[in-house]
Design a protein around this motif. Structure first.
Motif, PDB file in Angstrom:
ATOM      1  N   GLY A  65       9.652  23.910 -31.316  1.00 23.56           N
ATOM      2  CA  GLY A  65       9.519  23.691 -29.879  1.00 23.56           C
ATOM      3  C   GLY A  65       8.124  23.359 -29.419  1.00 23.56           C
ATOM      4  N   LYS A  66       7.122  23.612 -30.259  1.00 23.35           N
ATOM      5  CA  LYS A  66       5.749  23.368 -29.853  1.00 23.35           C
ATOM      6  C   LYS A  66       5.092  22.278 -30.687  1.00 23.35           C
ATOM      7  N   PHE A  67       5.534  22.118 -31.937  1.00 24.94           N
ATOM      8  CA  PHE A  67       4.894  21.196 -32.872  1.00 24.94           C
ATOM      9  C   PHE A  67       5.880  20.120 -33.313  1.00 24.94           C
ATOM     10  N   THR A  68       5.402  18.892 -33.357  1.00 23.56           N
ATOM     11  CA  THR A  68       6.205  17.779 -33.834  1.00 23.56           C
ATOM     12  C   THR A  68       5.430  17.043 -34.907  1.00 23.56           C
ATOM     13  N   ILE A  69       6.010  16.992 -36.098  1.00 27.08           N
ATOM     14  CA  ILE A  69       5.371  16.302 -37.211  1.00 27.08           C
ATOM     15  C   ILE A  69       5.982  14.913 -37.351  1.00 27.08           C
ATOM     16  N   SER A  70       5.146  13.943 -37.692  1.00 29.40           N
ATOM     17  CA  SER A  70       5.626  12.577 -37.901  1.00 29.40           C
ATOM     18  C   SER A  70       4.738  11.909 -38.933  1.00 29.40           C
ATOM     19  N   GLN A  81       1.808  16.554 -33.500  1.00 32.19           N
ATOM     20  CA  GLN A  81       1.717  16.610 -32.048  1.00 32.19           C
ATOM     21  C   GLN A  81       1.917  18.054 -31.616  1.00 32.19           C
ATOM     22  N   MET A  82       0.977  18.568 -30.841  1.00 29.47           N
ATOM     23  CA  MET A  82       1.018  19.963 -30.424  1.00 29.47           C
ATOM     24  C   MET A  82       1.011  19.997 -28.898  1.00 29.47           C
ATOM     25  N   ASP A  89      -2.585  29.848 -30.700  1.00 30.67           N
ATOM     26  CA  ASP A  89      -2.526  28.677 -31.572  1.00 30.67           C
ATOM     27  C   ASP A  89      -3.905  28.299 -32.109  1.00 30.67           C
ATOM     28  N   THR A  90      -4.925  28.992 -31.668  1.00 29.78           N
ATOM     29  CA  THR A  90      -6.274  28.756 -32.181  1.00 29.78           C
ATOM     30  C   THR A  90      -6.310  29.023 -33.677  1.00 29.78           C
ATOM     31  N   ALA A  91      -6.736  28.025 -34.435  1.00 20.50           N
ATOM     32  CA  ALA A  91      -6.734  28.129 -35.896  1.00 20.50           C
ATOM     33  C   ALA A  91      -7.376  26.882 -36.483  1.00 20.50           C
ATOM     34  N   VAL A  92      -7.618  26.939 -37.765  1.00 19.02           N
ATOM     35  CA  VAL A  92      -7.943  25.729 -38.516  1.00 19.02           C
ATOM     36  C   VAL A  92      -6.622  25.171 -39.044  1.00 19.02           C
ATOM     37  N   TYR A  93      -6.392  23.894 -38.796  1.00 16.79           N
ATOM     38  CA  TYR A  93      -5.150  23.249 -39.206  1.00 16.79           C
ATOM     39  C   TYR A  93      -5.419  22.373 -40.431  1.00 16.79           C
ATOM     40  N   TYR A  94      -4.566  22.551 -41.437  1.00 15.89           N
ATOM     41  CA  TYR A  94      -4.747  21.881 -42.713  1.00 15.89           C
ATOM     42  C   TYR A  94      -3.544  20.997 -43.050  1.00 15.89           C
ATOM     43  N   CYS A  95      -3.858  19.875 -43.637  1.00 14.63           N
ATOM     44  CA  CYS A  95      -2.856  18.979 -44.192  1.00 14.63           C
ATOM     45  C   CYS A  95      -2.707  19.296 -45.683  1.00 14.63           C
ATOM     46  N   ASN A  96      -1.504  19.137 -46.203  1.00 16.15           N
ATOM     47  CA  ASN A  96      -1.241  19.537 -47.587  1.00 16.15           C
ATOM     48  C   ASN A  96      -0.160  18.661 -48.210  1.00 16.15           C
ATOM     49  N   THR A  97      -0.300  18.389 -49.485  1.00 16.16           N
ATOM     50  CA  THR A  97       0.762  17.763 -50.251  1.00 16.16           C
ATOM     51  C   THR A  97       0.719  18.289 -51.681  1.00 16.16           C
ATOM     52  N   ILE A  98       1.784  18.040 -52.400  1.00 13.80           N
ATOM     53  CA  ILE A  98       1.869  18.465 -53.792  1.00 13.80           C
ATOM     54  C   ILE A  98       2.117  17.242 -54.662  1.00 13.80           C
ATOM     55  N   MET A  99       1.335  17.130 -55.708  1.00 10.61           N
ATOM     56  CA  MET A  99       1.531  16.044 -56.659  1.00 10.61           C
ATOM     57  C   MET A  99       1.366  16.605 -58.061  1.00 10.61           C
ATOM     58  N   THR A 112      -9.108  24.954 -30.961  1.00  8.60           N
ATOM     59  CA  THR A 112      -9.415  26.124 -30.154  1.00  8.60           C
ATOM     60  C   THR A 112      -8.758  25.971 -28.796  1.00  8.60           C
ATOM     61  N   VAL A 113      -7.932  26.950 -28.448  1.00  9.60           N
ATOM     62  CA  VAL A 113      -7.229  26.930 -27.166  1.00  9.60           C
ATOM     63  C   VAL A 113      -7.836  28.019 -26.291  1.00  9.60           C
ATOM     64  N   SER A 114      -8.529  27.592 -25.268  1.00  8.96           N
ATOM     65  CA  SER A 114      -9.250  28.551 -24.421  1.00  8.96           C
ATOM     66  C   SER A 114      -9.532  27.920 -23.070  1.00  8.96           C
TER      67      SER A 114
END
Length: 115
Positions: A65-70, A81-82, A89-99, A112-114
């Motif tokens: 309901g809050k995040f949309t990945i594309s 999309q946030m 929701d304040t955090a470090v956001y990381y992208c990840n994949t596995i190979m 940072t949400v403030s």
């Protein structure tokens, strides 16, 4: 060499929106599932959303309901999309994949949400 580079983080007021981007290189992007995770201060890293190579998406119930990945396979980029952001929701956001059974992570982007 696999490289993931996140961007788009920053300071946003409660109720605001941000769109994060993650540019990938060194992989056949269209064949890989991509994930967004986040890590808040003092907390464990947690999964935010997954987009599979075929385009289907999923996320934990707590993130719905809050995040949309594309993804844009032509640009080798995955987005998050946030909307309606809250201070928690304040955090470090990381992208990840596995190979080849190995996890690859970007350097992260701070959100940072403030007020």
């Amino acid at each position: 060499q696999v490289q993931l580079v996140e961007s788009g983080g920053g300071l946003v007021q409660p109720g605001g929106s941000l769109r994060l981007s993650c540019a990938a290189s060194g992989i056949n992007f269209r064949n890989h599932d991509m994930r967004w995770h986040r890590q808040a201060p003092g907390k464990q890293r947690e999964l935010v959303a997954i987009i599979f190579s075929g385009g289907a998406t999923t996320s934990p119930d707590s993130m719905k309901g809050k995040f949309t990945i594309s993804r844009d396979n032509a640009k080798n980029t995955v987005y998050l999309q946030m909307d309606n952001l809250e201070p928690e929701d304040t955090a470090v956001y990381y992208c990840n994949t596995i190979m080849d059974a190995q996890n690859y992570w970007g350097q992260g982007t701070q959100v940072t949400v403030s007020s």
